[in-house]
Motif scaffolding. Structure first.
Motif, PDB file in Angstrom:
ATOM      1  N   ALA A 130       9.450 -54.580 -15.379  1.00  0.00           N
ATOM      2  CA  ALA A 130       9.717 -53.959 -14.083  1.00  0.00           C
ATOM      3  C   ALA A 130      11.211 -54.018 -13.750  1.00  0.00           C
ATOM      4  O   ALA A 130      11.767 -53.069 -13.189  1.00  0.00           O
ATOM      5  CB  ALA A 130       8.903 -54.650 -12.992  1.00  0.00           C
ATOM      6  N   GLU A 131      11.849 -55.107 -14.117  1.00  0.00           N
ATOM      7  CA  GLU A 131      13.297 -55.221 -13.884  1.00  0.00           C
ATOM      8  C   GLU A 131      14.062 -54.180 -14.700  1.00  0.00           C
ATOM      9  O   GLU A 131      15.057 -53.618 -14.232  1.00  0.00           O
ATOM     10  CB  GLU A 131      13.786 -56.622 -14.267  1.00  0.00           C
ATOM     11  CG  GLU A 131      13.563 -57.656 -13.185  1.00  0.00           C
ATOM     12  CD  GLU A 131      14.175 -58.996 -13.551  1.00  0.00           C
ATOM     13  OE1 GLU A 131      14.041 -59.417 -14.722  1.00  0.00           O
ATOM     14  OE2 GLU A 131      14.778 -59.624 -12.668  1.00  0.00           O
ATOM     15  N   ALA A 134      13.428 -50.684 -12.927  1.00  0.00           N
ATOM     16  CA  ALA A 134      13.865 -50.529 -11.535  1.00  0.00           C
ATOM     17  C   ALA A 134      15.065 -49.602 -11.306  1.00  0.00           C
ATOM     18  O   ALA A 134      15.011 -48.730 -10.432  1.00  0.00           O
ATOM     19  CB  ALA A 134      14.132 -51.910 -10.928  1.00  0.00           C
ATOM     20  N   ALA A 140       9.628 -48.151  -4.825  1.00  0.00           N
ATOM     21  CA  ALA A 140       8.676 -48.985  -5.568  1.00  0.00           C
ATOM     22  C   ALA A 140       7.724 -49.674  -4.605  1.00  0.00           C
ATOM     23  O   ALA A 140       8.104 -50.028  -3.489  1.00  0.00           O
ATOM     24  CB  ALA A 140       9.430 -50.028  -6.393  1.00  0.00           C
ATOM     25  N   VAL A 142       4.407 -52.674  -4.768  1.00  0.00           N
ATOM     26  CA  VAL A 142       3.663 -53.653  -5.574  1.00  0.00           C
ATOM     27  C   VAL A 142       2.287 -53.844  -4.942  1.00  0.00           C
ATOM     28  O   VAL A 142       2.184 -54.054  -3.726  1.00  0.00           O
ATOM     29  CB  VAL A 142       4.407 -55.008  -5.613  1.00  0.00           C
ATOM     30  CG1 VAL A 142       3.575 -56.064  -6.341  1.00  0.00           C
ATOM     31  CG2 VAL A 142       5.770 -54.864  -6.269  1.00  0.00           C
ATOM     32  N   THR A 161       8.271 -60.514  -7.759  1.00  0.00           N
ATOM     33  CA  THR A 161       8.492 -59.198  -8.384  1.00  0.00           C
ATOM     34  C   THR A 161       9.311 -58.308  -7.462  1.00  0.00           C
ATOM     35  O   THR A 161      10.285 -57.679  -7.893  1.00  0.00           O
ATOM     36  CB  THR A 161       7.134 -58.511  -8.676  1.00  0.00           C
ATOM     37  OG1 THR A 161       6.340 -59.360  -9.487  1.00  0.00           O
ATOM     38  CG2 THR A 161       7.345 -57.177  -9.392  1.00  0.00           C
ATOM     39  N   ILE A 165      12.991 -56.865  -8.533  1.00  0.00           N
ATOM     40  CA  ILE A 165      13.303 -55.440  -8.744  1.00  0.00           C
ATOM     41  C   ILE A 165      14.199 -54.932  -7.611  1.00  0.00           C
ATOM     42  O   ILE A 165      15.040 -54.070  -7.819  1.00  0.00           O
ATOM     43  CB  ILE A 165      12.030 -54.565  -8.938  1.00  0.00           C
ATOM     44  CG1 ILE A 165      11.128 -54.574  -7.699  1.00  0.00           C
ATOM     45  CG2 ILE A 165      11.271 -54.990 -10.174  1.00  0.00           C
ATOM     46  CD1 ILE A 165       9.912 -53.661  -7.821  1.00  0.00           C
ATOM     47  N   GLU A 207      -0.132 -54.396  -9.930  1.00  0.00           N
ATOM     48  CA  GLU A 207       0.438 -53.114 -10.352  1.00  0.00           C
ATOM     49  C   GLU A 207       1.782 -52.944  -9.669  1.00  0.00           C
ATOM     50  O   GLU A 207       1.920 -53.255  -8.483  1.00  0.00           O
ATOM     51  CB  GLU A 207      -0.473 -51.950  -9.951  1.00  0.00           C
ATOM     52  CG  GLU A 207      -1.778 -51.934 -10.700  1.00  0.00           C
ATOM     53  CD  GLU A 207      -2.681 -50.764 -10.306  1.00  0.00           C
ATOM     54  OE1 GLU A 207      -2.224 -49.884  -9.547  1.00  0.00           O
ATOM     55  OE2 GLU A 207      -3.826 -50.755 -10.749  1.00  0.00           O
ATOM     56  N   ILE A 208       2.740 -52.413 -10.409  1.00  0.00           N
ATOM     57  CA  ILE A 208       4.034 -52.070  -9.823  1.00  0.00           C
ATOM     58  C   ILE A 208       4.186 -50.569  -9.995  1.00  0.00           C
ATOM     59  O   ILE A 208       4.154 -50.070 -11.128  1.00  0.00           O
ATOM     60  CB  ILE A 208       5.187 -52.802 -10.526  1.00  0.00           C
ATOM     61  CG1 ILE A 208       4.925 -54.316 -10.532  1.00  0.00           C
ATOM     62  CG2 ILE A 208       6.521 -52.499  -9.839  1.00  0.00           C
ATOM     63  CD1 ILE A 208       5.620 -55.042 -11.644  1.00  0.00           C
ATOM     64  N   PHE A 210       6.452 -47.269  -9.530  1.00  0.00           N
ATOM     65  CA  PHE A 210       7.810 -46.763  -9.300  1.00  0.00           C
ATOM     66  C   PHE A 210       7.731 -45.268  -9.042  1.00  0.00           C
ATOM     67  O   PHE A 210       6.971 -44.561  -9.721  1.00  0.00           O
ATOM     68  CB  PHE A 210       8.689 -46.997 -10.528  1.00  0.00           C
ATOM     69  CG  PHE A 210       9.017 -48.440 -10.770  1.00  0.00           C
ATOM     70  CD1 PHE A 210      10.009 -49.075 -10.020  1.00  0.00           C
ATOM     71  CD2 PHE A 210       8.347 -49.171 -11.738  1.00  0.00           C
ATOM     72  CE1 PHE A 210      10.321 -50.415 -10.246  1.00  0.00           C
ATOM     73  CE2 PHE A 210       8.649 -50.506 -11.958  1.00  0.00           C
ATOM     74  CZ  PHE A 210       9.634 -51.129 -11.213  1.00  0.00           C
ATOM     75  N   THR A 218       3.805 -46.604 -13.644  1.00  0.00           N
ATOM     76  CA  THR A 218       3.045 -47.773 -13.196  1.00  0.00           C
ATOM     77  C   THR A 218       3.024 -48.816 -14.304  1.00  0.00           C
ATOM     78  O   THR A 218       2.715 -48.506 -15.453  1.00  0.00           O
ATOM     79  CB  THR A 218       1.592 -47.373 -12.844  1.00  0.00           C
ATOM     80  OG1 THR A 218       1.629 -46.334 -11.880  1.00  0.00           O
ATOM     81  CG2 THR A 218       0.826 -48.560 -12.269  1.00  0.00           C
ATOM     82  N   ILE A 219       3.345 -50.039 -13.931  1.00  0.00           N
ATOM     83  CA  ILE A 219       3.242 -51.170 -14.860  1.00  0.00           C
ATOM     84  C   ILE A 219       2.121 -52.055 -14.333  1.00  0.00           C
ATOM     85  O   ILE A 219       2.145 -52.481 -13.174  1.00  0.00           O
ATOM     86  CB  ILE A 219       4.569 -51.951 -14.945  1.00  0.00           C
ATOM     87  CG1 ILE A 219       5.688 -51.026 -15.455  1.00  0.00           C
ATOM     88  CG2 ILE A 219       4.426 -53.175 -15.849  1.00  0.00           C
ATOM     89  CD1 ILE A 219       7.075 -51.652 -15.410  1.00  0.00           C
TER      90      ILE A 219
END
Ligand code: NAP
Length: 257
Positions: A130-131, A134, A140, A142, A161, A165, A207-208, A210, A218-219
């Motif tokens: 995620a970093e 970003a 973004a 979370v 997180t 980010i 889920e993250i 962006f 999505t991560i």
């Protein structure tokens, strides 16, 4: 007084591992993982009320894994260090001053140790990815999803997180003009929306999301059981029994921090 330096396990000798909180939800998984590891030996567990000093003296563990309670974890870890045993602390909620005290004690005793708020390898890699993502996105959010008995919200991982980010990108948080349900947009940290879901059947997912014009990324990290913490803990046990270094996160141990 400087405690006796920890013994390194001679090559080929199993690493002797003890577990504090061995009957707890995470503790039982750690015991199972240690028992299944070919290079480790489970030498016993400690519960509330047990005499840890006597236990350490009689069983001589090389590492003490702790998944107990913040009121007990620091005392347990310091007792381990005083006995030349490496602390592997998964218990969350230790104050910074306590972590520093443990780091100092490990350094003075010449033993390794670790305090990690998240021993899930997947969760640590998720935050790292995620970093990396970003800086390429403008917004973004979370979403963390946990079992309903989790005491706090949002999770420490979700908050970490968002901060990590948010430090890489100045995100544009979308403020909705009219909210017809209080709290429906969740919280905001470092320009990142943060949402907490609590539902039976879940362990710990995140889920993250962006956003950028015309696309999202999505991560996702999903945990199917508390066995998720075992590989990270075993990795930490191997590392801190092999070298006298103190770690404050699994990221550092995985070479990601
Ligand atoms: P849990 O099911 O309540 O287990 C905690 C266990 O520790 C219980 O068996 C408890 O016994 C025992 N205990 C409490 N005080 C003790 C003491 N002084 N000495 C020895 N044992 C003691 O909790 P859990 O879900 O396993 O979580 C434990 C801790 O790990 C929490 O702080 C949690 O936030 C943390 N955690 C960290 C990670 C990570 O990746 N770092 C992952 C998951 C959880 P009683 O039941 O008799 O009180």
């Amino acid at each position: 007084m400087v405690a006796a330096a920890g013994r390194a396990s001679p090559a080929g000798t199993p690493i002797r591992v003890a577990v504090a909180g061995y009957r707890g939800k995470v503790g039982v998984e750690i015991v199972r993982g240690v028992e299944a590891a070919p290079d480790m030996e489970f030498v016993g567990g400690v519960e509330v009320g047990d005499d840890l000093g006597a236990f350490l003296h009689s069983r001589h563990p090389d590492a003490l894994v702790d998944f107990t309670h913040p009121s007990a974890a620091l005392r347990n870890a310091l007792a381990a260090v005083a006995a030349g045993c490496r602390p592997v602390v998964g218990t969350t909620g230790l104050p910074e001053v306590g972590v520093q005290q443990l780091e100092d004690a490990c350094r003075d005793a010449g033993v390794g140790g670790i305090v990690a708020p998240n021993f899930s390898v997947g969760a640590v890699v998720m935050m790292h990815l995620a970093e990396i993502a970003a800086p390429y996105f403008t917004a973004a959010e979370v979403i963390e999803m946990h079992h309903p008995t989790k005491a706090d919200a949002p999770s420490g991982t979700a908050l970490a997180t968002a901060r990590r980010i948010g430090a890489r990108q100045k995100f544009q948080y979308s403020r909705t003009e009219k909210l017809t349900l209080a709290g429906v947009r969740g919280g905001e940290e470092a320009g990142v929306g943060v949402h907490s879901v609590r539902l039976p059947g879940l362990v710990a997912d995140q889920e993250i999301l962006f956003g950028l014009a015309g696309q999202t990324l999505t991560i996702t990290h999903r945990t199917t059981s508390r066995e998720a913490f075992v590989p990270g803990v075993l990795l930490a046990v191997r590392r801190v029994t092999a070298e006298p270094r103190f770690y404050r996160a699994l990221d550092q141990l995985l070479g990601l921090g």
